[in-house]
Structures are given as structure tokens and as C-alpha cells.
Design a protein around this motif. Structure first.
Motif, PDB file in Angstrom:
ATOM      1  N   VAL A  96      -6.707 -28.344  68.732  1.00 32.59           N
ATOM      2  CA  VAL A  96      -6.845 -27.278  69.728  1.00 32.59           C
ATOM      3  C   VAL A  96      -5.828 -26.201  69.373  1.00 32.59           C
ATOM      4  O   VAL A  96      -4.776 -26.485  68.798  1.00 32.59           O
ATOM      5  N   SER A  97      -6.170 -24.977  69.698  1.00 33.32           N
ATOM      6  CA  SER A  97      -5.326 -23.858  69.307  1.00 33.32           C
ATOM      7  C   SER A  97      -5.047 -22.934  70.476  1.00 33.32           C
ATOM      8  O   SER A  97      -5.844 -22.843  71.417  1.00 33.32           O
ATOM      9  N   THR A  98      -3.915 -22.242  70.369  1.00 37.42           N
ATOM     10  CA  THR A  98      -3.582 -21.154  71.276  1.00 37.42           C
ATOM     11  C   THR A  98      -3.411 -19.902  70.416  1.00 37.42           C
ATOM     12  O   THR A  98      -3.554 -19.963  69.191  1.00 37.42           O
ATOM     13  N   PHE A  99      -3.079 -18.802  71.035  1.00 36.28           N
ATOM     14  CA  PHE A  99      -2.852 -17.568  70.295  1.00 36.28           C
ATOM     15  C   PHE A  99      -1.710 -17.741  69.292  1.00 36.28           C
ATOM     16  O   PHE A  99      -1.750 -17.194  68.200  1.00 36.28           O
ATOM     17  N   ASP A 100      -0.683 -18.506  69.674  1.00 36.36           N
ATOM     18  CA  ASP A 100       0.522 -18.631  68.857  1.00 36.36           C
ATOM     19  C   ASP A 100       0.588 -19.848  67.951  1.00 36.36           C
ATOM     20  O   ASP A 100       1.377 -19.864  66.999  1.00 36.36           O
ATOM     21  N   THR A 101      -0.196 -20.902  68.231  1.00 43.27           N
ATOM     22  CA  THR A 101      -0.005 -22.124  67.453  1.00 43.27           C
ATOM     23  C   THR A 101      -1.214 -23.045  67.519  1.00 43.27           C
ATOM     24  O   THR A 101      -2.204 -22.758  68.195  1.00 43.27           O
ATOM     25  N   ASP A 102      -1.105 -24.162  66.823  1.00 45.49           N
ATOM     26  CA  ASP A 102      -2.150 -25.190  66.801  1.00 45.49           C
ATOM     27  C   ASP A 102      -1.536 -26.526  67.196  1.00 45.49           C
ATOM     28  O   ASP A 102      -0.363 -26.784  66.946  1.00 45.49           O
ATOM     29  N   PHE A 103      -2.368 -27.373  67.796  1.00 40.62           N
ATOM     30  CA  PHE A 103      -1.974 -28.728  68.154  1.00 40.62           C
ATOM     31  C   PHE A 103      -2.930 -29.678  67.449  1.00 40.62           C
ATOM     32  O   PHE A 103      -4.150 -29.557  67.595  1.00 40.62           O
ATOM     33  N   PHE A 104      -2.383 -30.615  66.696  1.00 38.64           N
ATOM     34  CA  PHE A 104      -3.174 -31.630  66.007  1.00 38.64           C
ATOM     35  C   PHE A 104      -3.028 -32.916  66.804  1.00 38.64           C
ATOM     36  O   PHE A 104      -1.943 -33.502  66.847  1.00 38.64           O
ATOM     37  N   LEU A 105      -4.095 -33.350  67.450  1.00 39.47           N
ATOM     38  CA  LEU A 105      -4.060 -34.594  68.199  1.00 39.47           C
ATOM     39  C   LEU A 105      -4.503 -35.730  67.291  1.00 39.47           C
ATOM     40  O   LEU A 105      -5.504 -35.613  66.566  1.00 39.47           O
ATOM     41  N   VAL A 106      -3.726 -36.811  67.312  1.00 33.55           N
ATOM     42  CA  VAL A 106      -4.025 -38.013  66.533  1.00 33.55           C
ATOM     43  C   VAL A 106      -3.929 -39.202  67.479  1.00 33.55           C
ATOM     44  O   VAL A 106      -3.182 -39.164  68.453  1.00 33.55           O
ATOM     45  N   LYS A 107      -4.652 -40.236  67.191  1.00 35.48           N
ATOM     46  CA  LYS A 107      -4.567 -41.429  68.031  1.00 35.48           C
ATOM     47  C   LYS A 107      -3.152 -42.004  67.947  1.00 35.48           C
ATOM     48  O   LYS A 107      -2.523 -41.993  66.885  1.00 35.48           O
ATOM     49  N   ASP A 108      -2.666 -42.507  69.072  1.00 37.02           N
ATOM     50  CA  ASP A 108      -1.301 -43.019  69.154  1.00 37.02           C
ATOM     51  C   ASP A 108      -1.041 -44.089  68.099  1.00 37.02           C
ATOM     52  O   ASP A 108       0.039 -44.115  67.493  1.00 37.02           O
ATOM     53  N   ASP A 109      -2.031 -44.941  67.841  1.00 39.96           N
ATOM     54  CA  ASP A 109      -1.810 -46.014  66.859  1.00 39.96           C
ATOM     55  C   ASP A 109      -1.822 -45.512  65.409  1.00 39.96           C
ATOM     56  O   ASP A 109      -1.543 -46.266  64.486  1.00 39.96           O
ATOM     57  N   LYS A 110      -2.124 -44.231  65.200  1.00 38.25           N
ATOM     58  CA  LYS A 110      -2.092 -43.629  63.858  1.00 38.25           C
ATOM     59  C   LYS A 110      -0.965 -42.608  63.716  1.00 38.25           C
ATOM     60  O   LYS A 110      -0.826 -41.966  62.674  1.00 38.25           O
ATOM     61  N   LEU A 111      -0.146 -42.466  64.774  1.00 39.53           N
ATOM     62  CA  LEU A 111       0.919 -41.468  64.748  1.00 39.53           C
ATOM     63  C   LEU A 111       1.897 -41.703  63.593  1.00 39.53           C
ATOM     64  O   LEU A 111       2.256 -40.770  62.879  1.00 39.53           O
TER      65      LEU A 111
END
Length: 129
Positions: A96-111
Motif C-alpha cells: 500500500v502506498s501514500t503520497f510520501d512512502t510505501d508500506f510492504f506488508l508481509v506475513k508475521d511468520d515470514k518477517l
């Protein structure tokens, strides 16, 4: 150009799918962090798992790697490069992205796998969780 820095967000997140005509719950709008996406077919909401959302379907247990910015919209290939690193490590992502940055979501067990792969590829990862 030096590789970017990512911050591991402490909270677990849930990705929700709702009917596109659903009103966005006030619990979402009052959350300190949320993401919305809407098409003709669905409304997707990403919120910390502590936020109650009555959804048609949901997927729990995601962690967010925030790409520390701000990033300029003219920057090219950052998401693709990070995505390639995580794909090579067999880590599925939801971005997911905002104007200023991106967020990469990963499953907790793959962090741990994600953080290890990113560090090996030269990225800095702040794990203050």
C-alpha cells in the motif's frame, strides 16, 4: 543511489474485503493508521488488528515494513527492487502506498525471512519493535 531504510511497524495488521457499497466504519477512520482501496467490485481496508471491521473476508497476521521517506513521486523502481528481493526470498507481499512512502506488508511468520533478505541486499531495516 544508496538503498533505502525500512522500519518494521510493531502492530499486526489485518486486510479486510467488503462490499464496495459498504460505508467505511468509524473505527477505521479513527484508527491512527489505515489504508483504503476501492474498485467496482470491492472495498479493501488495511488496519491494525485491534480495529474491529465487520468484513466479508479478512486475512490476519500481517506486519508492515514502512519505507522511510518521504520519497519523491519521480523516483523509479524502488517498489520493484524491494519486491524482487522479497520474491527471491519466497516472501509474499501486499503493498500500500501514500503520497510520501510505501508500506510492504508481509506475513508475521515470514518477517524474519523478509528482514534477512533485505539486509543481505543492502537495505537498512530498523527493527525497534
Amino acid at each position: 543511489m544508496p538503498k533505502q531504510t525500512l522500519l518494521v511497524r510493531e502492530s499486526l495488521f489485518t486486510i479486510h474485503s467488503l462490499d464496495p457499497e459498504t460505508n467505511i466504519p468509524s473505527s477505521v477512520l479513527n484508527s491512527p493508521l489505515f489504508f483504503l482501496g476501492k474498485t467496482e467490485d470491492e472495498l479493501s481496508i488495511v488496519v491494525p488488528d485491534s480495529v474491529d471491521v465487520p468484513s466479508l473476508d479478512s486475512d490476519e497476521g500481517w506486519r508492515a515494513l514502512e519505507l522511510l521517506g518521504p520519497l519523491h513521486l519521480s523516483m523509479v523502481g524502488i517498489m520493484a527492487q524491494i519486491g524482487e528481493v522479497l520474491a527471491s526470498a519466497k516472501v509474499a507481499i501486499f503493498v500500500v502506498s501514500t503520497f510520501d512512502t510505501d508500506f510492504f506488508l508481509v506475513k508475521d511468520d515470514k518477517l524474519k525471512d523478509a528482514v534477512s533478505a533485505l539486509k543481505k541486499a543492502g537495505y537498512s531495516v530498523n527493527e525497534d519493535v
